[in-house]
Design a protein around this motif. Structure first.
Motif, PDB file in Angstrom:
ATOM      1  N   THR A  51       0.825  -1.219   0.000  1.00 56.96           N
ATOM      2  CA  THR A  51       0.000   0.000   0.000  1.00 56.96           C
ATOM      3  C   THR A  51       0.850   1.255   0.000  1.00 56.96           C
ATOM      4  O   THR A  51       0.371   2.332   0.333  1.00 56.96           O
ATOM      5  N   SER A  52       2.121   1.108  -0.353  1.00 55.49           N
ATOM      6  CA  SER A  52       2.986   2.284  -0.331  1.00 55.49           C
ATOM      7  C   SER A  52       2.583   3.287  -1.410  1.00 55.49           C
ATOM      8  O   SER A  52       3.015   4.423  -1.384  1.00 55.49           O
ATOM      9  N   GLY A  53       1.784   2.849  -2.389  1.00 55.09           N
ATOM     10  CA  GLY A  53       1.338   3.767  -3.425  1.00 55.09           C
ATOM     11  C   GLY A  53       2.320   3.887  -4.569  1.00 55.09           C
ATOM     12  O   GLY A  53       2.060   4.533  -5.564  1.00 55.09           O
ATOM     13  N   ALA A  54       3.479   3.226  -4.437  1.00 51.62           N
ATOM     14  CA  ALA A  54       4.457   3.297  -5.520  1.00 51.62           C
ATOM     15  C   ALA A  54       3.998   2.409  -6.671  1.00 51.62           C
ATOM     16  O   ALA A  54       3.217   1.489  -6.490  1.00 51.62           O
ATOM     17  N   HIS A  55       4.495   2.708  -7.864  1.00 62.51           N
ATOM     18  CA  HIS A  55       4.199   1.850  -9.003  1.00 62.51           C
ATOM     19  C   HIS A  55       5.085   0.619  -8.972  1.00 62.51           C
ATOM     20  O   HIS A  55       6.054   0.566  -8.246  1.00 62.51           O
ATOM     21  N   ASP A  56       4.755  -0.306  -9.806  1.00 59.36           N
ATOM     22  CA  ASP A  56       5.588  -1.471 -10.018  1.00 59.36           C
ATOM     23  C   ASP A  56       5.833  -2.241  -8.730  1.00 59.36           C
ATOM     24  O   ASP A  56       6.957  -2.570  -8.362  1.00 59.36           O
TER      25      ASP A  56
END
Lengths: 609, 552
Positions: A51-56
């Motif tokens: 759930t860090s919101g980063a892509h990939d």
């Protein structure tokens, strides 16, 4: 009240320890089959879902298509789970399966990122140069892993499903190997299979055209690379490694380990009772292979020595891939034995006996050498990916890429590692078709020196390029490539459009300790099919480099150092077109199709293994 | 056999008219009292070409024909049944009376439902008439519907035949425990897969393909839909137990078959070249030289029993159920973010979006499934093909090879004398195999002309310079998709064009779907426009009403 620290918050941890099987459940708890992986800490929702919101990123969704059921997602943030470094290995608890898939997948990503010197990303949809900004449905932003996707003896990476589907099945009733007849075998509990499939996904993200089977090597390369990644991982399993070293007398490649000193006899009886003692380090996916009735691991790394004839006649991608795997492992074992010999000499000169059971400190030293060498080799392989052409890769290209990447990283090569690579490839007659000689100089891609400067590229920072820098890079590259002289230099077809599927800055430390900046750029052109021809891709990989970033006085500091081209035109292009047509004809592919239809279907490649 | 033919023949018009030892040369005997072989076929449909030919049509058991110069008195009749095999071989005895052998009798609608042109009933009637109800030998090459459906559909006709012998592959033997067990498992799997595909709400093209493969393995279902009621089971039962006092011979490559007296007596000999022994599972599993989509049946069989529970049911959850406050452990909206459109990853996922995304991904995953099941289906299919009985007949110096639907493993066993499968087929041709192939006069093209069933080396060896053989291919275009072996939606290209072209250049070649036929007044046009080669050194083709005869 006195506030003794500036904040009452606990610091964010860096790592999250998780327990996994080192091989697969069939090896039980013996021999260090349980291990702990320290993955990068990420905030996780039950699943686990990043759930860090980063892509990939990756997400685990435990949906079973065969039964149309969801299984309970693991909450890795539960205090009890945290206290025990994750759930203990268990075949009957799906939450452990989810944990293992998450841990091994995250670890694989990290291995690649550290070798490549940058963040990886998943597959991106094909975009034209003037494409609109924004995400497309075919872009994979989150790779979703389904640990129990189907009741089948199969596991595969599916770009369409944006993820990896792991199957499970009941072991054969007549010939289950070491499994109980009818026992449920989970492909998602095989360390090898997870790494293997993840590598397919990572490779597809790095080089989106490497799944298009334009010559017999392409699919084989995908398979071989995935196997190599899985195999080299084994040499980080310390406990098993020490055991294997002790039992193989320091020679890790012995396919059958000795039960005791009676080496020859053990090798003889291996087919009989000695089957238990197959060397786990060089066997992939033992349980899976056994359950489907194959008595060796899925694909054993060290097969028969292969000859030119075999390479010419082996078209099945796993078999062809195994030739490449064997070549790389040959080089690896040679270097390892060179390094191990030093220790043996010291041991023997100090009165140590002949090879037999090795004393612990020696085994320990050898273990260290094996781990170090394996890591070096994995990194050499991974780094070489950036030095490959964007399309139509061959095993010969891979050798050239490895040689060049290694020379960039370690120009002096005191230990002669590049010689070892060349030797082991030469022995299997894996020869590049365009290198003039089989020597180090000729095999490395030609270094263009500083003759081709390129302007207007920002360097970015070690965590990548920010948005504005990306735009600036794209513009700089387009301005450069649009020049007719550049097109000639890059061997592009001036009449056709080109695309830039990717560019990546690399920040690497070389052996001497200095930071190196490079920019890897893929340029791709597509010649669509006519009714009587096949579609064809061409293009070039540019490696843009610099001699130093600190010197503001240097007026043309950035230049194109390597061009690794697969042209559409000219004699090279014609030769490629011919070879591709022969290959596709052989496979019964219809002319006049679309280039993306040449993609390999991994569901079929891995099916029924 | 010739001695005991007359009485049971339905027609007694010409039993004494046999030309006996008389060998006429160019001038063929015009069969004056010509009668149409089967009801429902208009006499006017007879073409001028066949009018000048010998009595290629009816005639009782005793009715023969006069061989041309260079011919020894063999006629191979290939019926046009659509996608399937139905061959009638007749050998002339010294008195000029024919002795008959049936090789397979089946048709299958195929993946595109177009394979069955419903001519098999008429073909069987013609066979009954031509043979006068006496058949020396029935050969069933393997148990696929396209080779045996006719035995079930026309069981009444077959039951009335006086049959001298039945040959089947060793896999049908009820005294071979491995084979028996395996066949049972195979059938169960086929039914399981078939059911699996049928139960899917929306059948994709791949699913349909896979289902059709399985239908070929089980035959048409009866009312109850159980294994025992499949039409293949009916056919097998007929062949194994339907002829009183007759026990079929179950053979494998190298066996010495028991030749019915009628054939033995006139100098016909037969060699069994395939299938490999039951023990050679590896060979049997080698189905395909190039595609090689996995060779291990075990996994596929494991999937057949229907879904099983991998875990205790406490681990199953319903993600749509709202949980009590504080309870975290379920899939939240973020789990399905990848499938939320438009893709704005920075925005939170609303429940409705998550629900839609979840439904989407479930559907998508379901779509990705049949591919692997299709692999299993294909494996089963090929496995059955590899069971094919391969028979080489020799009569008066002419050799005829019938290979059923043999795929790589079956071929390689006798071509290379090997027990180890080899996907590349790069073994050295065994001397005997070489001998057989270079002295062949007739080849029944394997597997309806499919590219996976006639190895390159075979065509090359058969087609040695200066040697012209006859090849017949019973097939129907556009029944099995024509492209890309890598792509499951398209299946195998049957018949494989390059193979047929190569064969046509090496031999006198005819395919069953090149002849237009008239059935009950309805014309079934040719699927390809090819000219019938007519005469070739040592033989000739003659078109019949709904068959082609090859005289050798």
């Amino acid at each position: 009240m006195v506030n003794i620290s500036s904040s009452s918050k606990y610091p964010t941890p860096v790592r999250r320890p998780l327990r996994v099987f080192a091989f697969d459940p069939s090896r039980g708890r013996l021999l260090g089959n349980e291990m702990q992986i320290e993955v990068r800490f990420r905030p996780l929702a039950p699943g686990p879902i990043d759930t860090s919101g980063a892509h990939d990123q990756i997400a685990i969704v435990d949906y079973d298509i065969s039964r149309k059921k969801y299984y309970h997602p693991v909450n890795l943030d539960d205090p009890f789970v945290l206290l025990s470094n994750g759930i203990a290995p268990s075949e009957s608890d799906p939450r452990f399966h989810q944990q293992m898939v998450y841990a091994v997948a995250s670890d694989t990503i990290e291995q690649f990122e550290s070798a490549l010197g940058r963040r990886i990303h998943w597959r991106r949809a094909e975009r034209q140069l003037d494409a609109k900004k924004g995400w497309l449905p075919d872009d994979i932003l989150t790779l979703t892993l389904y640990p129990h996707a189907m009741q089948q003896a199969n596991a595969f990476y599916s770009p369409e499903a944006h993820g990896i589907l792991f199957g499970y099945f009941q072991a054969g009733r007549d010939d289950p190997g070491r499994n109980i007849p009818g026992q449920t075998v989970f492909t998602c509990l095989s360390h090898d299979i997870i790494v293997h499939e993840m590598t397919h996904a990572i490779l597809d993200g790095l080089r989106s055209h490497f799944m298009e089977q334009t010559n017999p090597d392409v699919a084989a390369f995908h398979e071989a690379f995935a196997d190599l990644a899985a195999l080299f991982r084994h040499f980080t399993h310390r406990e098993v490694l020490v055991d294997a070293i002790q039992r193989s007398g320091g020679r890790l490649y012995s396919p059958a380990l000795k039960g005791n000193a009676l080496a020859d006899q053990a090798a003889q009886s291996w087919l009989g009772a000695g089957e238990q003692d197959r060397n786990p380090l060089i066997e992939l996916a033992g349980q899976f292979g056994e359950a489907t009735g194959m008595h060796k691991g899925l694909r054993s790394a060290i097969g028969q020595p292969k000859t030119m004839k075999d390479l010419q006649e082996t078209t099945e991608c796993h078999e062809r891939g195994s030739i490449l795997v064997a070549a790389v492992f040959d080089a690896f074992f040679t270097v390892y034995l060179q390094r191990a010999t030093k220790h043996f000499r010291i041991y023997q000169s100090a009165g140590g006996g002949d090879r037999g059971d090795l004393p612990a400190p020696l085994a320990d030293a050898l273990c260290h050498e094996a781990t170090r060498t394996a890591l070096e080799f994995f990194r050499s392989c991974a780094r070489a990916l950036d030095y490959l052409p964007p399309v139509d890769v061959t095993f010969g290209d891979f050798l050239r890429a490895v040689m060049t990447a290694h020379r960039d990283f370690d120009p002096s090569d005191d230990e002669g590692i590049r010689d070892t690579w060349m030797e082991s490839f030469r022995r299997r007659e894996i020869l590049p078709d365009d290198a003039p000689f089989f020597s180090e100089d000729a095999l490395c891609w030609p270094d263009q020196g500083e003759n081709h400067p390129i302007k207007g590229l920002p360097f970015g920072g070690p965590s990548g390029l920010v948005y504005a820098e990306r735009q600036q890079t794209a513009e700089g590259l387009a301005a450069y490539i649009n020049k007719p002289a550049s097109k000639r230099f890059l061997k592009l077809d001036p009449r056709r459009d080109y695309r830039i599927p990717s560019f990546h800055p690399l920040y690497r430390m070389d052996r001497s300790g200095s930071v190196r900046w490079d920019l890897v750029v893929e340029v791709v052109q597509t010649a669509p099919a006519t009714a009587s021809t096949y579609p064809m891709r061409g293009g070039a990989t540019m490696i843009v480099s610099t001699n130093g970033t600190g010197d503001g006085g240097s007026k043309e500091a950035v230049f194109v150092r390597y061009v690794i081209a697969k042209p559409l035109t000219g004699p090279e292009g014609q030769q490629r077109a011919k070879r591709q047509a022969e290959h596709l004809e052989d496979r019964g592919i219809k002319r006049g199709g679309n280039a993306s239809e040449l993609r390999v279907n991994f569901a079929l490649v891995h099916g029924g293994e | 056999m010739a001695s005991k033919t007359q009485r049971t023949a339905k027609r007694t018009k010409k039993p004494t008219k046999a030309p006996a030892t008389k060998r006429r040369t160019q001038q063929r005997e015009p069969p004056a009292p010509k009668r149409m072989p089967a009801r429902g076929t208009a006499p006017s449909s007879r073409t001028p070409a066949s009018a000048s030919s010998p009595s290629s049509g009816g005639g009782g058991a005793g009715t023969g024909w006069t061989p041309d110069i260079g011919e020894v008195g063999i006629r191979v009749r290939m019926y046009r049944v659509g996608f399937g095999d139905f061959f009638l071989i007749s050998f002339l005895d010294a008195a000029g009376k024919p002795v008959h052998v049936i090789v397979d009798c089946g048709v299958f609608k195929g993946t595109k439902q177009t394979g069955d042109i419903h001519s098999i009933e008429a073909a069987v009637a013609n066979m009954a008439e031509t043979t006068g109800g006496r058949v020396a030998l029935i050969i069933m090459t393997h148990r696929h519907a396209d080779h045996i459906a006719g035995f079930a559909r026309c069981a009444d006709t077959f039951k009335k035949l006086a049959v001298g012998g039945v040959w089947m592959p060793i896999w049908e033997s009820e005294y071979e425990p491995t084979a028996l067990k395996f066949q049972a498992e195979l059938t169960r799997t086929a039914f399981g897969l078939r059911q699996h595909f049928s139960s899917l709400a929306r059948a994709s093209e791949e699913q349909n393909t896979a289902r059709k493969y399985m239908e070929n393995a089980t035959g048409e279902l009866g009312a109850t839909g159980t294994a025992a009621a499949g039409s293949n089971a009916v056919a097998l039962n007929l062949l194994k137990h339907g002829f009183t006092g007759l026990n079929p011979g179950y053979y494998k490559g190298g066996d010495n078959p028991q030749l019915p007296k009628a054939l033995d007596g006139i100098g016909v000999s037969a060699q069994i070249l395939g299938p490999p022994p039951v023990a050679d599972m590896d060979l049997m599993k080698l189905m395909d030289l190039q595609k090689n989509v996995g060779q291990y049946l075990t996994g596929a069989v494991g999937t057949s029993a229907g879904p099983f529970e991998p875990f205790d049911s406490v681990w199953e959850i319903d993600p749509t159920k709202v949980l009590a406050k504080g309870q975290r452990e379920t899939y939240t909206g973020v789990s399905f973010r990848e499938w939320v459109y438009p893709r704005k990853s920075w925005q939170p996922v609303k429940p409705a979006q998550a629900h839609r995304a979840r439904t989407n991904v479930e559907e998508l995953l379901l779509q990705s499934q049949p591919i692997a099941a299709l692999v299993a289906a294909k494996q089963l299919n090929s496995f059955l093909n590899n069971q094919s009985l391969v028979v080489l007949f020799s009569f008066k110096g002419k050799n005829l090879l019938f290979v059923g639907d043999s795929q790589a493993g079956n071929w390689e066993h006798w071509l290379f004398k090997t027990d180890t499968p080899d996907k590349m087929a790069k073994g050295v041709l065994d001397a005997t195999a070489q001998q057989i192939l270079t002295n062949l006069h007739f080849y029944k093209v394997g597997h309806h002309g499919s590219g996976n069933a006639t190895p390159k080396v075979v065509v090359e060896t058969m087609g040695k310079p200066g040697h012209k053989f006859a090849a017949m291919c019973s097939t129907q275009k556009d029944v099995y998709g024509t492209e890309d072996p890598e792509d499951p939606t398209k299946g195998t290209e049957v018949p494989r064009i390059p193979l047929l072209q190569k064969l046509a250049s090496e031999s006198a070649f005819v395919r069953s779907d090149q002849i237009p036929i008239t059935l009950n007044g309805k014309v079934i046009p040719a699927k390809v426009s090819e000219t019938l080669p007519g005469a070739f050194p040592g033989g000739r083709f003659v078109k019949g009403d709904f068959w082609v005869d090859c005289f050798l």
